[in-house]
Design an enzyme around this catalytic site. Sequence first.
Site, PDB file in Angstrom:
ATOM      1  N   GLY A 214      60.416  67.577  35.363  1.00 59.30           N
ATOM      2  CA  GLY A 214      61.491  67.585  36.377  1.00 59.30           C
ATOM      3  C   GLY A 214      62.248  66.632  37.385  1.00 59.30           C
ATOM      4  O   GLY A 214      60.893  65.959  36.714  1.00 59.30           O
TER       5      GLY A 214
ATOM      6  N   LEU B 299      55.084  72.457  30.306  1.00 64.65           N
ATOM      7  CA  LEU B 299      56.286  72.475  29.281  1.00 64.65           C
ATOM      8  C   LEU B 299      57.123  71.678  29.756  1.00 64.65           C
ATOM      9  O   LEU B 299      58.295  71.648  28.214  1.00 64.65           O
ATOM     10  CB  LEU B 299      57.089  74.305  29.797  1.00 64.65           C
ATOM     11  CG  LEU B 299      55.982  75.448  29.769  1.00 64.65           C
ATOM     12  CD1 LEU B 299      57.050  76.792  30.235  1.00 64.65           C
ATOM     13  CD2 LEU B 299      55.457  76.118  28.328  1.00 64.65           C
ATOM     14  N   GLY B 300      57.489  71.211  30.673  1.00 65.27           N
ATOM     15  CA  GLY B 300      58.527  69.849  30.526  1.00 65.27           C
ATOM     16  C   GLY B 300      58.234  69.428  31.691  1.00 65.27           C
ATOM     17  O   GLY B 300      57.271  70.428  33.058  1.00 65.27           O
TER      18      GLY B 300
ATOM     19  N   GLU C 223      56.404  68.794  37.854  1.00 59.95           N
ATOM     20  CA  GLU C 223      56.278  69.367  36.140  1.00 59.95           C
ATOM     21  C   GLU C 223      56.308  71.422  36.454  1.00 59.95           C
ATOM     22  O   GLU C 223      56.677  71.459  37.327  1.00 59.95           O
ATOM     23  CB  GLU C 223      54.788  69.166  35.712  1.00 59.95           C
ATOM     24  CG  GLU C 223      54.357  67.469  35.828  1.00 59.95           C
ATOM     25  CD  GLU C 223      53.252  67.457  35.320  1.00 59.95           C
ATOM     26  OE1 GLU C 223      52.061  68.770  35.695  1.00 59.95           O
ATOM     27  OE2 GLU C 223      52.495  66.848  34.694  1.00 59.95           O
ATOM     28  N   VAL C 224      56.877  71.271  35.338  1.00 63.78           N
ATOM     29  CA  VAL C 224      57.201  72.572  35.452  1.00 63.78           C
ATOM     30  C   VAL C 224      55.988  73.343  34.005  1.00 63.78           C
ATOM     31  O   VAL C 224      55.792  72.861  32.729  1.00 63.78           O
ATOM     32  CB  VAL C 224      58.237  73.324  34.164  1.00 63.78           C
ATOM     33  CG1 VAL C 224      58.336  74.821  34.259  1.00 63.78           C
ATOM     34  CG2 VAL C 224      59.715  72.766  35.291  1.00 63.78           C
TER      35      VAL C 224
ATOM     36  N   ASP D 141      76.871  71.490  35.375  1.00 71.25           N
ATOM     37  CA  ASP D 141      75.384  70.441  34.655  1.00 71.25           C
ATOM     38  C   ASP D 141      75.351  70.806  33.366  1.00 71.25           C
ATOM     39  O   ASP D 141      73.495  70.886  32.949  1.00 71.25           O
ATOM     40  CB  ASP D 141      74.282  70.023  34.950  1.00 71.25           C
ATOM     41  CG  ASP D 141      73.653  69.071  35.149  1.00 71.25           C
ATOM     42  OD1 ASP D 141      73.882  68.364  33.943  1.00 71.25           O
ATOM     43  OD2 ASP D 141      72.679  69.262  35.216  1.00 71.25           O
TER      44      ASP D 141
ATOM     45  N   PHE E 287      61.530  66.378  40.194  1.00 68.91           N
ATOM     46  CA  PHE E 287      60.913  66.646  41.036  1.00 68.91           C
ATOM     47  C   PHE E 287      58.768  67.069  41.005  1.00 68.91           C
ATOM     48  O   PHE E 287      58.613  67.508  41.579  1.00 68.91           O
ATOM     49  CB  PHE E 287      61.574  67.256  42.735  1.00 68.91           C
ATOM     50  CG  PHE E 287      62.950  66.965  42.381  1.00 68.91           C
ATOM     51  CD1 PHE E 287      61.920  66.370  43.989  1.00 68.91           C
ATOM     52  CD2 PHE E 287      63.427  67.440  42.545  1.00 68.91           C
ATOM     53  CE1 PHE E 287      63.635  65.128  44.544  1.00 68.91           C
ATOM     54  CE2 PHE E 287      64.435  67.128  43.351  1.00 68.91           C
ATOM     55  CZ  PHE E 287      64.791  65.623  43.997  1.00 68.91           C
TER      56      PHE E 287
HETATM   57  P1  ADP Z   1      64.757  69.776  36.762  1.00 75.20           P
HETATM   58  O1  ADP Z   1      65.838  70.179  38.267  1.00 75.20           O
HETATM   59  O2  ADP Z   1      64.050  68.695  37.880  1.00 75.20           O
HETATM   60  O3  ADP Z   1      65.664  68.158  35.948  1.00 75.20           O
HETATM   61  P2  ADP Z   1      64.032  71.280  34.944  1.00 75.20           P
HETATM   62  O4  ADP Z   1      64.839  73.192  35.312  1.00 75.20           O
HETATM   63  O5  ADP Z   1      65.220  71.174  34.141  1.00 75.20           O
HETATM   64  O6  ADP Z   1      64.280  70.593  36.189  1.00 75.20           O
HETATM   65  O7  ADP Z   1      63.138  71.760  34.218  1.00 75.20           O
HETATM   66  C1  ADP Z   1      62.275  70.510  33.893  1.00 75.20           C
HETATM   67  C2  ADP Z   1      62.135  70.542  32.354  1.00 75.20           C
HETATM   68  O8  ADP Z   1      60.910  71.837  32.476  1.00 75.20           O
HETATM   69  C3  ADP Z   1      62.788  71.605  31.190  1.00 75.20           C
HETATM   70  O9  ADP Z   1      63.854  70.451  30.664  1.00 75.20           O
HETATM   71  C4  ADP Z   1      62.824  72.264  30.371  1.00 75.20           C
HETATM   72  O10 ADP Z   1      62.029  71.067  29.521  1.00 75.20           O
HETATM   73  C5  ADP Z   1      61.102  72.732  31.055  1.00 75.20           C
HETATM   74  N1  ADP Z   1      61.786  73.968  31.655  1.00 75.20           N
HETATM   75  C6  ADP Z   1      62.419  74.251  32.910  1.00 75.20           C
HETATM   76  N2  ADP Z   1      62.335  75.894  32.837  1.00 75.20           N
HETATM   77  C7  ADP Z   1      61.637  76.316  31.925  1.00 75.20           C
HETATM   78  C8  ADP Z   1      61.785  77.503  32.035  1.00 75.20           C
HETATM   79  N3  ADP Z   1      62.503  78.547  32.118  1.00 75.20           N
HETATM   80  N4  ADP Z   1      61.056  77.837  30.845  1.00 75.20           N
HETATM   81  C9  ADP Z   1      60.055  77.038  30.058  1.00 75.20           C
HETATM   82  N5  ADP Z   1      60.823  75.493  30.306  1.00 75.20           N
HETATM   83  C10 ADP Z   1      61.399  75.356  31.262  1.00 75.20           C
END
Ligand code: ADP
Length: 546
Positions: free
Chosen positions: A199, A196-197, A203-204, A317, A201
Amino acid sequence: MDIGGLETVVANSAYVSARGSIDSAAAATMRDKKYRTKLNLPHIRQCEHMKTTVDSSFESMCVRQPIGKRLFQQYLESETAHKNSVDLWKDIEDYNVAQENDRAKKAQKMVNKYYESSSKNFCDFLGDKAVSRVKEDYRNIRGDLFKESEKQLLVQLEAKALNGFKDSMYFLRYIQFKWLEGQPVTEDWFMDFRVLGKGGFGEVHACQMKATGKMYANKKLNKKRLKKRKGYDGAIIEKRILAKVHSRFIVTLAYAFQTKTDLCLVMTIMNGGDLRYHMYNVDEKNPGFNENRACYYTAQIICGLEHLHQHRIVYRDLKPENVLLDDVGHVRLSDLGLAVELPPGKDKTQGYAGTPGFMAPELLQKKEYDYSVDYFTLGVTLYEMVAAKGPFRCRGEQVDNNEVTRRILNDPVSYPPTFSQELKELCDRLMEKDPEKRLGFKNNECAELKNQSFFKELNWGRLEAGMLPPPFVPDPKMVYAKDIDDVGAFSTIKGVVIDNKDSEFYNDFATGNVPIPWQEEMIETGVFGELNVWGQNGKLPNDLDP
Ligand code: ADP
Ligand code: MG
Ligand code: MG
């Protein structure tokens, strides 16, 4: 179509169909039967020892924990002495989630049944204050009409019913569920879907809890990358804070576990993408939101901030990218990796954290600061939602961070001509450079902020109950995430060795099921109902030896 494109199409379709299953009643058919049968209550002898150690304070067991509360209510229903109380309790809960046009009628019925001393169901334990409050006000539709009554009711139940509950088979059943809740969880309980995205560290991924069919997002933190980039503190803080907060305006943590390579946070899945994506990538010719839509999201963000601040957490943030949409178009705050908790007795913190262009002046000046930094970032976020550009940046401008900092500290904000007076005023009072004068969190709430004229059309009670229809509903067939190829790979980490101390840290992190969300999942997917069956004569069926 190239292979990469095809991969995305296949992954999207698997994900969209799994996602669809949980909305419809077909969730049960998506379960993995093998894992579902592994989820079973233990024999009572196996968990009896937990009687004295299990969390059994009234507030936690009978009110906050969803399964504990269900079982407590079932106990009350089984005892004639408590029947009336539990009926009132359930009617109050029913009223609180009812549509507004049904409320007056429901309240009238409740007044006749429980509040008139001539009624055979009159609740004499309700104090005068609770009774007169309801009798005088029930024609006005409001969320907190029964608040005082509920308080009195719970005081009464704690005094009169808690001990009986603890002596009953319903309490043994609670212990059985607590035992099950405490079982370790590993990666094989989850089926991974598409990414989905990305991060910092790892992937999500979308994932599905095999035993219940419920969809979640699994945020993976690569152990070696965490160690190399000194991410342990941030990871444990994010986990602790997520597990502690329970709000419909913040993503919820349901499971924390580890694999050989990763630490995993399993959270509320937000299928609708982030606000940044919706502002800039959905209609590229016409970026940003109208004020009505921005108002709705800002209100939900405020509810999330208020909850965090009530739990002494500074978010630090807030920005459109960290605000995520769910299937129906509600938003929640996510990514609590930069948050900090103020220790008891300390009302300020320090440290440079946030995103350039959003950070408050006092933070940039390396002063001590508090929750007020989050209302500055709220002002920046609200401004950007409508203007489709940040307040301290021109559209398309490449500007270095020092210049952005200089502008935040010195320059007044200028507004596009399209901004309404109400919006301008609100933005100004949020982006106030002096934190003492800024709108925000006072006396443990955001009342003054919520009363600003920008929100005059907004019904906060309905919003807080999740009952206010969102201005935009994501398309259930659409995937609001980048194509798989565009997510980008991680570089491999070399020269990091995991030792015993690291493993100790991972064990601290991997605490397994988080009680409240786990219990909610069991109830909402029907597993609780399937497991909570009683034998003949109302006995625990497991009392009969297998
Ligand atoms: P980091 O803290 O490393 O930046 P994030 O928590 O922002 O990581 O997650 C990275 C990406 O994953 C987000 O920008 C989003 O696109 C996706 N993502 C994170 N959490 C969720 C969630 N609960 N549901 C759907 N997508 C998510
Ligand atoms: Mg992020
Ligand atoms: Mg983060």
